[in-house]
Design a protein around this motif. Sequence first.
Motif, mmCIF file in Angstrom:
data_model
loop_
_atom_site.group_PDB
_atom_site.id
_atom_site.type_symbol
_atom_site.label_atom_id
_atom_site.label_comp_id
_atom_site.label_asym_id
_atom_site.label_seq_id
_atom_site.Cartn_x
_atom_site.Cartn_y
_atom_site.Cartn_z
ATOM 1 N N MET A 173 -5.209 -9.942 -0.546
ATOM 2 C CA MET A 173 -4.628 -8.203 -1.084
ATOM 3 C C MET A 173 -4.024 -7.098 0.036
ATOM 4 O O MET A 173 -3.730 -7.152 -0.475
ATOM 5 C CB MET A 173 -5.691 -8.145 -1.700
ATOM 6 N N PRO A 174 -4.975 -7.644 0.902
ATOM 7 C CA PRO A 174 -3.940 -6.964 1.867
ATOM 8 C C PRO A 174 -2.244 -7.021 2.468
ATOM 9 O O PRO A 174 -1.852 -5.962 3.159
ATOM 10 C CB PRO A 174 -5.222 -6.989 3.686
ATOM 11 N N TYR A 175 -2.713 -8.396 2.250
ATOM 12 C CA TYR A 175 -0.228 -8.708 2.507
ATOM 13 C C TYR A 175 0.118 -8.388 1.090
ATOM 14 O O TYR A 175 1.399 -8.788 1.248
ATOM 15 C CB TYR A 175 -0.873 -10.786 2.311
ATOM 16 N N GLN A 176 -0.977 -7.956 0.434
ATOM 17 C CA GLN A 176 0.193 -8.350 -1.587
ATOM 18 C C GLN A 176 0.582 -6.150 -1.431
ATOM 19 O O GLN A 176 -0.284 -5.434 -0.907
ATOM 20 C CB GLN A 176 -0.686 -8.210 -2.639
ATOM 21 N N LYS A 177 1.636 -5.942 -2.470
ATOM 22 C CA LYS A 177 1.801 -4.676 -3.160
ATOM 23 C C LYS A 177 0.932 -4.205 -3.246
ATOM 24 O O LYS A 177 0.669 -4.800 -4.590
ATOM 25 C CB LYS A 177 3.386 -4.895 -3.440
ATOM 26 N N ARG A 178 0.949 -3.022 -4.116
ATOM 27 C CA ARG A 178 -0.358 -2.604 -4.497
ATOM 28 C C ARG A 178 0.039 -2.664 -5.534
ATOM 29 O O ARG A 178 -0.517 -3.106 -7.271
ATOM 30 C CB ARG A 178 -0.270 -0.717 -4.752
ATOM 31 N N ASN A 179 0.966 -2.287 -6.805
ATOM 32 C CA ASN A 179 1.937 -2.795 -8.027
ATOM 33 C C ASN A 179 1.405 -3.922 -8.014
ATOM 34 O O ASN A 179 0.685 -4.334 -9.717
ATOM 35 C CB ASN A 179 3.052 -2.609 -8.168
ATOM 36 N N GLY A 222 -11.252 -7.295 4.533
ATOM 37 C CA GLY A 222 -9.956 -7.287 4.360
ATOM 38 C C GLY A 222 -10.154 -5.889 5.548
ATOM 39 O O GLY A 222 -10.653 -5.150 5.503
ATOM 40 N N LYS A 223 -8.783 -5.676 5.851
ATOM 41 C CA LYS A 223 -8.128 -4.555 6.792
ATOM 42 C C LYS A 223 -7.294 -3.797 5.722
ATOM 43 O O LYS A 223 -6.267 -3.883 6.387
ATOM 44 C CB LYS A 223 -7.981 -5.248 7.938
ATOM 45 N N MET A 224 -7.885 -3.418 5.080
ATOM 46 C CA MET A 224 -7.342 -2.358 4.582
ATOM 47 C C MET A 224 -7.551 -0.838 4.348
ATOM 48 O O MET A 224 -8.943 -0.159 5.222
ATOM 49 C CB MET A 224 -7.649 -2.728 3.030
ATOM 50 N N ASN A 225 -6.669 -0.147 4.585
ATOM 51 C CA ASN A 225 -7.575 1.590 4.791
ATOM 52 C C ASN A 225 -8.863 2.104 3.382
ATOM 53 O O ASN A 225 -8.860 1.459 2.468
ATOM 54 C CB ASN A 225 -6.243 2.959 4.415
ATOM 55 N N LEU A 226 -9.045 2.845 3.964
ATOM 56 C CA LEU A 226 -10.481 3.393 2.372
ATOM 57 C C LEU A 226 -9.831 3.766 0.863
ATOM 58 O O LEU A 226 -10.242 2.682 -0.242
ATOM 59 C CB LEU A 226 -10.525 4.858 2.433
ATOM 60 N N SER A 227 -8.117 3.895 0.747
ATOM 61 C CA SER A 227 -8.079 4.098 -0.460
ATOM 62 C C SER A 227 -7.536 2.681 -0.907
ATOM 63 O O SER A 227 -7.528 2.541 -2.254
ATOM 64 C CB SER A 227 -6.478 5.273 -0.073
ATOM 65 N N SER A 228 -7.210 1.982 -0.334
ATOM 66 C CA SER A 228 -6.964 0.547 -0.610
ATOM 67 C C SER A 228 -8.470 0.145 -1.442
ATOM 68 O O SER A 228 -8.065 -1.029 -2.345
ATOM 69 C CB SER A 228 -6.445 -0.432 -0.017
ATOM 70 N N LYS A 229 -8.677 -0.300 -0.659
ATOM 71 C CA LYS A 229 -10.535 -0.820 -0.999
ATOM 72 C C LYS A 229 -11.183 0.516 -2.677
ATOM 73 O O LYS A 229 -11.841 -0.409 -3.140
ATOM 74 C CB LYS A 229 -11.440 -0.281 0.144
#
Length: 403
Positions: A173-179, A222-229
């Motif tokens: 998921m961290p490699y993919q665009k949110r949509n 996953g190295k994602m920001n809080l909003s992505s999680k």
Amino acid sequence: MNLLKDYNYIFKGILIVQVMLIIDAAFSVFQMETSQILSLVRYFMYFFGVYWMFKGIKRSHTNPPFAHKAFILWVGILIVAALPDLTNPMQNHVLFKSFISGKLFIYSLPFLICANLDVSFFKSIFKLSYYMIIIYIILAIPVYFTDTVLTSQCLSEFITFLLEGAIILLMTMPYQKRNKILIVSIAVITAIAIMMLLARRNKVVFFGGGLGMAIILNILKGKMNLSSKFFIVLVTIAGSLFLFNSGGMFDTFFNKMEGGMSSREQVIDDFYNDFNRTPNDWIYGRGLFGEFDGGVLNTNENTGLRDAIENGYLQLILNGGWIWLGLLILVSIFSVYKGLFKSQNILVKGCACIILLYYLDMIGFGVPVASLKYIMVFLSISVCSSKRWRAYSDDDIKNKLVI
């Protein structure tokens, strides 16, 4: 980058077979009559799928560990041992036709563990997976509501092969665009819902288990920001509420599942009884065209034998014995350990989870197939075993894999 302009030979081999699966699906969905021409096309596509795949492995291969070498040596022996059966003229060369229209490709896939894969290869796999997911979204609901119950069940289950690449996209998921994460998640949740209504427990386990592993992996590693999680959690909650509020879906699923288990138990009992009469078959198997006494559930009315069993572990034993299964387990244990605990990026960790998912899938079904679900197992072993891949950081490969 256009998929058809990709010069990675291994990817070309995988692509051409997936295209053939899509062609077969189109004939099934639109209830078109098959012909000898289609069979010839199928032979052609699978042959070149194998050709391109081995050409790619030959051009870019690694020096695998001893366990890998032992495993692929045994697979090679099984393929060679099957050749005399192919020249048998009995039954209009049925075995030969089966061999060149899928079986050779399927049993060549283990050789992928020797492949030296690059980042561009996985970008192509990601793009192919996403395009197939879009096709699934377009077909899933209309196919479910086809005219007859039996037709909708068979086709709905069959076309889920289009969605199997979603698991590697969810793992990364961290490699993919949110949509795109949202689209993939909706497709997987839709598949789980439809498979529950149809009581296809193996599909529910595969897609549900893959989704669950991906969520846990991305939240923890996953190295994602809080909003992505938060976005992942929100999508998960929404999907769970959808499933739990779908009018008795779980009751339907578990009631049908209880009824379906009884017939499978009989086949498994027949398998054990037959193999126990010839104990060496547990060790060596009965070859790529192996059969066992299927009783009333036989697939060959003339001989009373059956060539398939709905359990991945027993299917591997039938074809290659405990030598096949034992070596594969040994290879997988080392790969999962290295992938989860010795890697620096979430792609390799996701590949380790895909290997684990395969062993979970084999409990319910999980037999060798030509689709991405089975292909990804051996690609994942290759990646997890590669010191180069494990050393990459997420920053090293993220921008190269965004689609």
